[in-house]
Scaffold this active site. Structure first.
Site, mmCIF file in Angstrom:
data_model
loop_
_atom_site.group_PDB
_atom_site.id
_atom_site.type_symbol
_atom_site.label_atom_id
_atom_site.label_comp_id
_atom_site.label_asym_id
_atom_site.label_seq_id
_atom_site.Cartn_x
_atom_site.Cartn_y
_atom_site.Cartn_z
ATOM 1 C CE1 TYR A 152 7.312 5.578 -6.782
ATOM 2 C CE2 TYR A 152 8.611 4.961 -4.864
ATOM 3 C CZ TYR A 152 7.719 4.631 -5.873
ATOM 4 O OH TYR A 152 7.251 3.351 -5.987
ATOM 5 C CB SER A 206 11.188 -1.285 5.844
ATOM 6 O OG SER A 206 11.971 -0.495 5.000
#
Ligand SMILES: Cc1cc2nc3c(=O)[nH]c(=O)nc-3n(C[C@H](O)[C@H](O)[C@H](O)COP(=O)(O)O)c2cc1C
Length: 376
Positions: free
Chosen positions: A185, A23
């Site tokens: 984000y 990840s």
């Protein structure tokens, strides 16, 4: 019998040797966006992990897109040269089947923050803060910077920034480009009504809220040569009333698929402070719903730590791949140990230099990892 976890799969034009993905994980250690010896060490150990795909950390598409002063970037020639050094070294030692991805990001209203070990708060006046921007002038929480509402010109600039960073990533030889549209984000901010209160065609209905993220995805898609895979990290839930729920996630994934996106990685949270009941595999049901509804290559992530848990997720088609974060920081040899515990050691490539650590060749393995020593 060969495990599902160690079976190959295609993500668009890219073949992965197994279903295990490292990840993306920010290291908050770059120098004005440039990778350095920390990244070299980090990627070198992941290079020989045996994972099918290693995705590099959230990488800022422009300087002001960084979360912190330490975030990696691909906004300058110096950034590109620095990343060429560490990626080149990692590739040279990695098993040939290893594929490499990079996550491109704009932090939006969550930019200009302290590194986690400095407190994670918004940068104070003495910490060289910079102005932030977002879909609306709404701060991420109390004590966060209030972003400037982005104009259409700002959105064009950011979209072009994603394309320019993509071109740099392609030059560096990445196999996979991942656009970050989660964890609160910028692109997630556009998607979520908790951060997007615009009254123009980029706010309001979900169709409007996903317009800018889709435009970015399409622009990046157009900049990619045929052999490179494109994916997005998306959110399955904002865990907050009035925020994104999985029906919208499915609609977004559907729209991405229609525009030629090769995969989604389904995570959750981050756009506002929310209470999340974290437990092993807690985000997997969101990935499973997306995969079942959209029939797009789907990656699951979040507290996947045990080899049998990972095997079950793949074998029962809840996801096509699994991403592990902290488990790889804790144990960069997670893949080898998973193969041992699933009795599938033939599927992994030990570097010959380290072959003598194989459980069957080393009695000490029993002491190091009780329970796995006889698996080979
Ligand atoms: C140190 C650290 C840095 C992270 N940085 C990123 C990042 O750059 N991009 C991202 O999408 N997620 C990031 N995450 C979230 C992880 O990719 C992953 O989704 C999360 O840790 C849950 O998976 P895990 O339980 O296997 O660690 C980060 C997590 C950690 C622990």
């Amino acid at each position: 019998m060969a495990s599902s976890l160690f079976s190959p799969t295609n993500v668009g034009p890219v073949t992965l040797a197994n279903r295990i993905v490292v990840s993306p994980m920010c290291q908050y250690s770059a120098d004005d966006g440039c990778a350095n010896d920390w990244h070299l060490m980090h990627l070198m150990q992941l290079a020989i992990s045996g994972a099918g795909l290693v995705v590099l950390e959230a990488t800022a598409i422009e300087r002001q897109a960084r979360i912190t002063h330490g975030c990696l970037g691909l906004y300058s020639d110096a950034n590109e040269a620095a990343l060429a050094r560490v990626l080149g070294a990692a590739r040279r030692v990695a098993p040939p089947h290893t594929r490499w991805g990079i996550q491109l990001n704009h932090a939006g209203r969550k930019a200009s923050a302290q590194r986690p070990w400095e407190g994670r708060a918004a940068l104070g006046l003495r910490e060289d803060p910079w102005p932030t921007e977002g879909p609306s002038a709404i701060a991420a929480g109390t004590h966060w910077h209030t972003p400037r509402e982005m104009s259409l010109d700002d959105m064009t600039r950011v979209r072009e920034g994603f394309v320019a960073a993509t071109r740099r990533a392609v030059r560096l030889g990445f196999d996979v480009i991942e656009i970050h549209a989660a964890h609160g984000y910028l692109l997630h901010q556009f998607l979520s009504p908790l951060a997007n209160q615009r009254t123009d065609p980029y706010g309001g209905s979900f169709e409007n809220r996903m317009r800018f993220p889709l435009q970015v995805a399409m622009a990046v898609r157009e900049a990619l040569p045929p052999g490179v895979s494109l994916g997005l990290r998306i959110t399955g839930s904002d865990w907050t009333p009035g925020g994104i729920e999985v029906a919208e996630t499915i609609a977004f994934a559907d729209a991405l698929k229609a525009r030629g996106v090769d995969y989604v990685c389904v995570t959750t949270g981050g756009v506002v402070n929310a209470r999340i009941a974290v437990h092993p595999g807690y985000q997997v049901p969101f990935a499973a719903e997306v995969k079942a509804s959209v029939k797009l290559h789907t990656r699951a992530v979040g507290m996947i730590v045990d080899a049998r848990q990972a095997e079950t997720i793949i074998a029962t088609s809840q996801a096509d791949t699994v991403a592990l974060g902290r488990a790889f920081l804790d144990d960069p040899r997670w893949v080898w140990h998973a193969a041992q515990s699933l009795g599938d050691e033939e599927s992994i490539v030990y570097p010959p230099q380290y072959e003598r650590s194989k459980p069957g060749l080393w009695a000490g393995a029993q002491l190091a990892r009780p329970g796995t020593a006889n698996a080979s």
